[in-house]
Write a protein that holds these residues in place. Structure first.
Motif, mmCIF file in Angstrom:
data_model
loop_
_atom_site.group_PDB
_atom_site.id
_atom_site.type_symbol
_atom_site.label_atom_id
_atom_site.label_comp_id
_atom_site.label_asym_id
_atom_site.label_seq_id
_atom_site.Cartn_x
_atom_site.Cartn_y
_atom_site.Cartn_z
ATOM 1 N N PRO A 1 52.876 47.378 40.144
ATOM 2 C CA PRO A 1 51.669 48.042 39.652
ATOM 3 C C PRO A 1 51.780 48.443 38.191
ATOM 4 C CG PRO A 1 52.991 49.599 40.875
ATOM 5 C CD PRO A 1 53.695 48.273 40.982
ATOM 6 N N GLY A 2 52.958 48.237 37.588
ATOM 7 C CA GLY A 2 53.190 48.636 36.195
ATOM 8 C C GLY A 2 54.321 49.627 36.101
ATOM 9 N N PHE B 1 50.289 44.106 37.166
ATOM 10 C CA PHE B 1 49.422 44.945 36.355
ATOM 11 C C PHE B 1 50.225 45.643 35.255
ATOM 12 C CE2 PHE B 1 46.647 45.356 40.329
ATOM 13 C CZ PHE B 1 45.814 44.330 39.903
ATOM 14 N N SER B 2 49.490 46.074 34.228
ATOM 15 C CA SER B 2 50.030 46.912 33.163
ATOM 16 C C SER B 2 51.309 46.314 32.571
ATOM 17 C CB SER B 2 50.268 48.329 33.715
ATOM 18 O OG SER B 2 50.578 49.221 32.684
ATOM 19 N N ILE C 1 46.242 39.824 37.715
ATOM 20 C CA ILE C 1 47.009 40.138 36.508
ATOM 21 C C ILE C 1 46.097 40.893 35.550
ATOM 22 C CG2 ILE C 1 46.427 37.947 35.383
ATOM 23 C CD1 ILE C 1 49.216 37.936 34.141
ATOM 24 N N GLY C 2 46.654 41.825 34.757
ATOM 25 C CA GLY C 2 45.866 42.545 33.767
ATOM 26 C C GLY C 2 45.915 44.044 33.935
ATOM 27 N N ALA C 3 44.805 44.731 33.607
ATOM 28 C CA ALA C 3 44.685 46.194 33.683
ATOM 29 C C ALA C 3 45.895 46.852 33.027
ATOM 30 C CB ALA C 3 44.540 46.641 35.137
ATOM 31 N N LEU D 1 40.225 44.808 31.539
ATOM 32 C CA LEU D 1 40.118 43.499 32.168
ATOM 33 C C LEU D 1 41.290 43.229 33.102
ATOM 34 C CD1 LEU D 1 38.669 40.716 32.308
ATOM 35 C CD2 LEU D 1 40.188 39.996 30.438
ATOM 36 N N SER D 2 40.968 42.746 34.281
ATOM 37 C CA SER D 2 41.980 42.191 35.185
ATOM 38 C C SER D 2 41.435 40.875 35.713
ATOM 39 C CB SER D 2 42.297 43.148 36.332
ATOM 40 O OG SER D 2 41.144 43.430 37.097
ATOM 41 N N LEU D 3 42.316 39.939 35.988
ATOM 42 C CA LEU D 3 41.912 38.587 36.362
ATOM 43 C C LEU D 3 42.501 38.202 37.699
ATOM 44 C CD1 LEU D 3 42.684 36.858 32.922
ATOM 45 C CD2 LEU D 3 40.459 37.731 33.679
#
Length: 444
Positions: free
Chosen positions: A80-81, A110-111, A131-133, A190-192
């Motif tokens: 989650p990061g 993420f992150s 992926i992203g955020a 943005l998350s993809l």
């Protein structure tokens, strides 16, 4: 004219053959085919929260992979990061590695996990993964300040550019207050999913699972070498989390204070020692602490104990400085070490206040101050009267030369012989009692 036509026909055929060969070579060079073969591949998990303990494990994993002469590292990312600083160091580790690195995402990256994936040579995702955020947040869960976000956005863009990915997409994953037409509105990050990431160039391929991933890389499943964290590294990952660091220091310091209020050495003292032990063990295994830091802490504790017997405060002050120095230097980051220690000190001060309010100051210093007070109004307290022993018989427990110990009516009594030496086991009789002095003689 008739002789020129066959020659022209041959030239056309040759040209067509060359074009076909060029097309075939370009096809073989396309990612996802076996244009590159790997001799040795390793599988390394990158899961849970990104922190300094993970950084330490990955350093060891990449070093082991090089020793095994691996030329491919597959990072199985599911996180989650976590800490930006730890992710930055991990990204540098991946970039400097001579081995080809594939980031495999089958759930989430993420992150900080996104940044790690962008530093790999390839990103491979499965349907349903994301992926992203990547907006950094502080300990309170709020977005970091603009200066920090700007710096992190630059790092994300630079990581994206390593493999010719669109840097605008990376910035859209970080910046909340910026609008990116076609990607996200202002006020969001943005998350993809896998399909979107593939369309935007943030996934080199989408596979159904691990088997298809290995097949696309030309790796046999039975030849894949797994590099897992050791038990000590798992503890180190847990201990080096900023939250757990602060918690261990709180428990350690509060345990010492509670122990001062309790008689003897009990549960609070034991828990305190275990907490400090875990703190130093985790940081030692992670490579942040060494024997100097542990030694400073131990010497500081000894000096604080010595202060009880040496008034003046200098020894205690040196001990306090030594303890603080050992704890802070053992942390992976001095600022984080001071912050964790500050939180622990504040909580400990509050607990100390509550205990003093409940038990008073004497409860805190009861172990170091004599509790009995001789008051004049109470008069002199005489020793126990033993005159009732006169004339009673017993047995010598030790040799009397002339002093020793005898047993009279089942009680041990200090006594002296009336005459010469009395052997142990000899029957005796109490012939005289003067205050605390009991005189015995051999029984006839």
């Amino acid at each position: 004219m008739t002789t020129a036509r066959p020659a022209l026909r041959r030239v056309r055929l040759l040209f067509s053959f060359l074009c076909m060969m060029m097309g075939l070579s370009m096809f073989l060079a396309t990612p996802g085919t076996f244009a590159q073969t790997y001799q040795k591949a390793v599988w390394v998990p990158v899961d849970n929260t990104i922190e300094r303990g993970l950084e330490s494990f990955l350093k060891r994993a990449f070093l082991d992979a090089e020793k095994q002469q691996a030329d491919l590292v597959i990072l199985h990312i599911n996180t989650p990061g976590g800490e930006v600083d730890a992710a930055d160091q991990i990204g540098q580790l991946i970039r400097q590695s001579p081995m080809h690195t594939v980031a495999y995402i089958d759930n989430q990256a993420f992150s900080a996990g996104t940044y790690i994936a962008l530093n790999a040579n390839e990103i491979v995702m499965t349907p349903g993964s994301s992926i992203g955020a990547a907006t950094p947040i502080d300990l309170a869960g709020n977005a970091a300040d603009i200066k920090f976000i700007s710096g992190w956005s630059k790092k994300m863009s630079a990581a994206a550019g390593l493999n010719n990915r669109n840097p605008d997409v990376a910035r859209a994953m970080v910046e909340i207050d910026t609008e990116f037409p076609g990607l996200k509105p202002k006020g969001t990050v943005l998350s993809l999913d896998a399909k979107q990431a593939k369309a935007l160039g943030y996934a080199d391929r989408v596979v159904s699972g691990k088997e298809e991933l290995l097949a696309s890389l030309g790796i046999a499943g039975d030849s894949l070498q797994m590099i897992e964290p050791t038990g000590g590294e798992i503890v180190a990952r847990w201990v080096t989390s900023p939250y757990v660091m602060s918690l261990l220091l709180v428990i350690g310091l509060v345990g010492i204070v509670v122990e001062l209020f309790a008689p003897g050495f009990g549960v609070a003292g034991t828990i305190s020692l275990v907490s400090f032990g875990l703190y130093f063990f985790g940081h030692y295994v992670a490579g942040f602490a060494n024997w100097l830091h542990i030694g400073l802490f131990v010497v500081g504790i000894l000096l604080m104990i010595l202060e009880i017997f040496l008034p003046g405060g200098i020894v205690g002050a040196i001990g306090f400085i030594s303890i603080v120095t050992g704890l802070v230097m053992a942390a992976y980051d001095t600022q984080q070490g001071l912050a964790s220690l500050g939180i622990a000190a504040a909580v400990t001060a509050f607990v100390t206040f509550l205990l003093i309010k409940r038990y008073g100051v004497r409860g805190l210093f009861g172990k170091f101050v004599l509790g009995d007070v001789q008051r004049n109004e109470e008069g002199y307290v005489a020793p126990k009267d033993q005159r009732d022993l006169a004339g009673k018989t017993g047995i010598a427990l030790t040799p009397l030369r002339p002093a020793g110990v005898v047993k009279v009516e089942g009680k041990r009594v200090d006594a002296v012989s009336a005459g010469g030496f009395i052997d142990p086991g000899t029957a005796i009789v109490v012939v005289q009692v003067e205050g605390t002095r009991v005189v015995v003689a051999e029984q006839e």
